[in-house]
Write an enzyme that holds these catalytic residues in place. Structure first.
Site, PDB file in Angstrom:
ATOM      1  N   HIS A 268      32.248  47.474  34.982  1.00 40.01           N
ATOM      2  CA  HIS A 268      32.008  47.516  33.743  1.00 40.01           C
ATOM      3  C   HIS A 268      32.584  49.165  33.766  1.00 40.01           C
ATOM      4  O   HIS A 268      31.811  49.571  35.037  1.00 40.01           O
ATOM      5  CB  HIS A 268      30.407  47.303  33.897  1.00 40.01           C
ATOM      6  CG  HIS A 268      29.756  47.646  32.205  1.00 40.01           C
ATOM      7  ND1 HIS A 268      29.068  48.859  31.877  1.00 40.01           N
ATOM      8  CD2 HIS A 268      29.656  46.223  31.015  1.00 40.01           C
ATOM      9  CE1 HIS A 268      28.911  48.530  30.346  1.00 40.01           C
ATOM     10  NE2 HIS A 268      29.280  47.446  30.407  1.00 40.01           N
TER      11      HIS A 268
ATOM     12  N   ASP B  20      25.575  46.626  41.114  1.00 42.88           N
ATOM     13  CA  ASP B  20      25.885  46.286  39.731  1.00 42.88           C
ATOM     14  C   ASP B  20      24.844  44.843  39.071  1.00 42.88           C
ATOM     15  O   ASP B  20      26.086  43.629  39.678  1.00 42.88           O
ATOM     16  CB  ASP B  20      26.435  46.735  38.977  1.00 42.88           C
ATOM     17  CG  ASP B  20      26.449  46.614  37.562  1.00 42.88           C
ATOM     18  OD1 ASP B  20      25.619  45.959  37.025  1.00 42.88           O
ATOM     19  OD2 ASP B  20      27.203  46.936  36.636  1.00 42.88           O
TER      20      ASP B  20
ATOM     21  N   GLN C 212      24.445  41.332  35.751  1.00 41.56           N
ATOM     22  CA  GLN C 212      25.186  40.261  34.526  1.00 41.56           C
ATOM     23  C   GLN C 212      24.675  38.778  35.832  1.00 41.56           C
ATOM     24  O   GLN C 212      24.912  37.961  36.017  1.00 41.56           O
ATOM     25  CB  GLN C 212      25.690  40.223  34.779  1.00 41.56           C
ATOM     26  CG  GLN C 212      27.307  40.428  33.532  1.00 41.56           C
ATOM     27  CD  GLN C 212      26.576  40.648  32.094  1.00 41.56           C
ATOM     28  OE1 GLN C 212      25.903  39.302  32.342  1.00 41.56           O
ATOM     29  NE2 GLN C 212      26.808  41.181  30.708  1.00 41.56           N
TER      30      GLN C 212
ATOM     31  N   LYS D   4      18.767  42.324  28.335  1.00 39.18           N
ATOM     32  CA  LYS D   4      19.713  41.069  29.282  1.00 39.18           C
ATOM     33  C   LYS D   4      19.054  40.020  29.946  1.00 39.18           C
ATOM     34  O   LYS D   4      19.017  39.084  30.368  1.00 39.18           O
ATOM     35  CB  LYS D   4      20.745  42.275  30.310  1.00 39.18           C
ATOM     36  CG  LYS D   4      21.976  42.949  29.535  1.00 39.18           C
ATOM     37  CD  LYS D   4      22.838  42.753  30.903  1.00 39.18           C
ATOM     38  CE  LYS D   4      23.356  44.396  30.025  1.00 39.18           C
ATOM     39  NZ  LYS D   4      24.680  44.008  28.904  1.00 39.18           N
TER      40      LYS D   4
ATOM     41  N   CYS E   8      33.867  46.650  28.009  1.00 39.99           N
ATOM     42  CA  CYS E   8      33.720  47.809  28.382  1.00 39.99           C
ATOM     43  C   CYS E   8      33.865  47.717  29.461  1.00 39.99           C
ATOM     44  O   CYS E   8      33.300  48.246  31.219  1.00 39.99           O
ATOM     45  CB  CYS E   8      32.311  48.102  28.682  1.00 39.99           C
ATOM     46  SG  CYS E   8      30.689  49.134  27.439  1.00 39.99           S
TER      47      CYS E   8
HETATM   48  C1  LIG Z   1      27.784  44.407  34.512  1.00 44.50           C
HETATM   49  C2  LIG Z   1      26.932  45.526  34.215  1.00 44.50           C
HETATM   50  N1  LIG Z   1      26.892  46.247  34.052  1.00 44.50           N
HETATM   51  C3  LIG Z   1      26.119  47.508  33.255  1.00 44.50           C
HETATM   52  C4  LIG Z   1      26.107  47.341  31.923  1.00 44.50           C
HETATM   53  C5  LIG Z   1      25.445  47.861  31.658  1.00 44.50           C
HETATM   54  O1  LIG Z   1      24.322  47.430  31.218  1.00 44.50           O
HETATM   55  P1  LIG Z   1      23.111  48.618  29.575  1.00 44.50           P
HETATM   56  O2  LIG Z   1      24.296  48.655  28.727  1.00 44.50           O
HETATM   57  O3  LIG Z   1      22.213  47.650  29.558  1.00 44.50           O
HETATM   58  O4  LIG Z   1      22.540  50.150  30.946  1.00 44.50           O
HETATM   59  C6  LIG Z   1      26.582  45.912  31.899  1.00 44.50           C
HETATM   60  C7  LIG Z   1      26.476  45.763  30.056  1.00 44.50           C
HETATM   61  O5  LIG Z   1      26.804  44.992  29.600  1.00 44.50           O
HETATM   62  C8  LIG Z   1      27.287  44.947  32.305  1.00 44.50           C
HETATM   63  O6  LIG Z   1      27.612  43.459  31.803  1.00 44.50           O
END
Ligand SMILES: Cc1ncc(COP(=O)(O)O)c(C=O)c1O
Length: 420
Positions: free
Chosen positions: A137, A214, A217, A240, A378
Site C-alpha cells: 500500500h 503492515d 489487512q 478496519k 492505493c
Molecule cells: C495494507 C494496508 N496498509 C496500510 C493501510 C493504511 O491504513 P490507514 O489508512 O488506516 O492508515 C491500508 C489501508 O487501506 C492498507 O490496506
C-alpha cells in the site's frame, strides 16, 4: 469440495457457527441505499461498527470523559485507567510481551511513518537499503521513500509474480548487508494475497535485518501473534477492525522502542522540560505526544472484545468460504478476470470485466445497493506491474453472507448487459 453449492443451499445465514447473529449487531446494515438493502462489500477500506463499539465510546463520553495522565481528580483517573486498559487489551490481542510495546497512533499509516521517522532517522545512512515488496500500500512505500531520500539510501522492491504471490526467492536474494529494514505487508489490500510473513521474517533475521509488518489487512481477519512471528514492528488500524477511525496501533519490540528517538514533541512525552534540555518519558508514552485519542482507544478495545467474542478463527473460516464462493460465482461471469490468484488469500476479490471500466461497475453496483471499491487501491506501483490502471474490489467482513455474494454477481452481470 464444491463449496459454492454447499453455501447456496442456505444463503441467508453464514455457515460458520458464531456468526449467525452478528449482522444484527451492526445497525447500519439495516439501512437502504438507492432504495435497496445495503450490501457492504468495501470492508478492506473500512468496516462497519457494532453497537458494542459505539456504545463504549458513548459511555466513555457520557460517564468518564477527562484528560489522561495529568489530572488529580476521579474522572481523570478513570479515563487514564480505561485508556491504559485498552493498551493492555491490544497487547493481549497481539500477544505482545509487554503492554509498553504498544504505541497508540492514528492508524497503520502513522505507525509506519513513526518508525520511518525515528528508527529510520537513526539507522538509515547513505548507501543503505530498505526492502519492501511490490504489493505494498502507498503507506508502506512513501514513508520509506521519504526516509531514503533524506538519508541518501535506496528503496528496493521484491517482485510479485503474475499470480499475485511474492517471489520469495527474489526477496531472499534482495536482503543484502546494506539492508537496514524490510517493510512488508501481511495481506495485500489490492489482491488479498497472504504473504508468508513468518518465513520472510526468518529470512531477514538470518541476515540481521529487522522487519516491520503492515498488518492493516491481516489483524481484522486472522489471529496475530507477534512473538510467534518474531517481527520487530507490527501496525494495524482500528477502523478496519470494526473499531473507530483515528486510532491504530504500532507494536514494537521493547529494545527497539527504547532505543528509538521520540516522534513528535509536546505534552505527555516528556519527564522534565527546561529551555535548555528535555528528558523524555518512558515507552510507550515517549511516542504519544499530546492528548491522545482516548475515546478511540476505548472503542478499539470494545472492537477487540467483540472480535474475540465472535472468534477470529470462525471469522477467518467464514470469510474464506465467502471468498471461495465469490471466486466461483464472479469468476464464471463471461468477460470477468480475477486479479490475484495466490494460493493463500484473505477475503478480498479483485477483478476486471472486459469492456467495462471498474468505476462503471462500481456505479452500477451502487445503484443495486452494493458497495465495492474501484480504483488503484492505493497500490499504484502494483497496478503498474500488473499492467492495469485499476480493478473492482469486493472485500468481505464477518457480517457478509452468501446471499450478498449472489447480489454482487447479479450486479456485475447487469453491468455487463448495460455496457455490451
Ligand atoms: C495494507 C494496508 N496498509 C496500510 C493501510 C493504511 O491504513 P490507514 O489508512 O488506516 O492508515 C491500508 C489501508 O487501506 C492498507 O490496506
Amino acid at each position: 469440495m464444491n463449496r459454492g453449492s454447499a453455501l447456496r443451499a442456505d444463503t441467508a445465514t453464514p455457515t460458520v457457527p458464531g456468526l449467525s447473529h452478528a449482522r444484527g449487531d451492526f445497525p447500519i446494515l439495516a439501512r437502504k441505499v438507492h432504495g435497496k438493502p445495503l450490501v457492504y462489500l468495501d470492508n478492506a477500506a473500512t468496516t462497519q461498527k457494532p453497537r458494542a463499539v459505539t456504545a463504549a465510546i458513548r459511555r466513555y463520553y457520557e460517564t468518564s470523559n477527562a484528560n489522561v495522565h495529568r489530572g488529580v481528580h476521579a474522572l481523570s483517573d478513570r479515563a487514564t485507567q480505561a485508556y491504559e486498559e485498552a493498551r493492555g487489551r491490544v497487547a493481549r490481542f497481539l500477544n505482545a510481551r509487554e503492554d509498553r510495546e504498544i504505541v497508540f497512533v492514528r492508524g497503520a499509516t502513522e505507525g509506519i511513518n513513526l518508525v520511518a521517522q525515528t528508527y529510520g532517522r537513526v539507522h538509515l545512512l547513505e548507501g543503505d537499503e530498505v526492502l519492501v515488496t511490490g504489493m505494498e500500500h502507498h503507506s508502506n512505500i512513501v514513508p520509506w521513500q521519504m526516509a531514503c531520500d533524506r538519508a541518501g539510501a535506496r528503496l528496493k522492491v521484491a517482485p510479485v509474480l503474475a499470480s499475485g504471490e511474492l517471489d520469495l526467492a527474489a526477496y531472499g536474494r534482495m536482503l543484502s548487508p546494506r539492508t537496514r529494514l524490510a517493510a512488508v505487508t501481511h495481506v495485500s489490500n489490492a489482491l488479498g494475497t497472504v504473504n508468508p510473513v513468518r518465513e520472510m521474517i526468518g529470512m531477514a533475521h538470518a541476515q540481521g535485518v529487522p522487519v516491520l509488518v503492515d498488518g492493516a489487512q491481516a489483524a481484522p481477519h486472522t489471529p496475530v501473534d507477534v512473538q510467534a512471528l518474531g517481527c520487530d514492528f507490527y501496525v494495524f488500524s482500528g477502523h478496519k477492525l470494526y473499531g473507530p477511525t483515528g486510532i491504530g496501533v504500532l507494536y514494537g519490540k521493547e529494545e527497539h522502542l527504547e532505543a528509538m528517538p521520540p516522534y513528535q514533541g509536546g505534552g505527555d512525552m516528556i519527564l522534565r522540560v527546561t529551555f535548555e534540555k528535555t528528558t523524555y518519558n518512558a515507552i510507550p508514552w515517549k511516542f504519544e505526544a499530546g492528548t491522545p485519542n482516548i475515546a478511540g482507544a476505548i472503542g478499539l478495545r470494545a472492537a477487540i472484545d467483540y472480535l474475540d467474542a465472535v472468534g477470529l478463527p470462525a471469522i477467518s473460516a467464514h470469510e474464506g468460504e465467502l471468498l471461495a464462493y465469490a471466486t466461483e460465482e464472479v469468476g464464471r461471469i463471461p468477460g470477468v478476470r480475477i486479479v490475484g490468484t495466490a494460493r493463500e488469500k484473505a477475503g478480498i476479490l479483485s477483478f476486471v470485466l472486459e469492456g467495462v471500466h471498474p468505476h462503471d461497475i462500481g456505479t452500477i453496483l451502487d445503484h443495486e445497493g452494493v458497495a465495492i471499491r474501484a480504483g488503484h487501491h492505493c497500490a499504484m506501483p502494483l497496478m503498474d506491474l500488473l499492467g492495469l490502471p485499476s480493478t473492482a474490489r469486493a472485500s468481505f467482513g464477518l457480517y457478509n453472507t452468501p446471499a450478498e455474494v449472489d447480489l454482487l454477481a447479479a450486479g456485475i452481470r447487469k453491468a455487463r448487459e448495460v455496457f455490451r
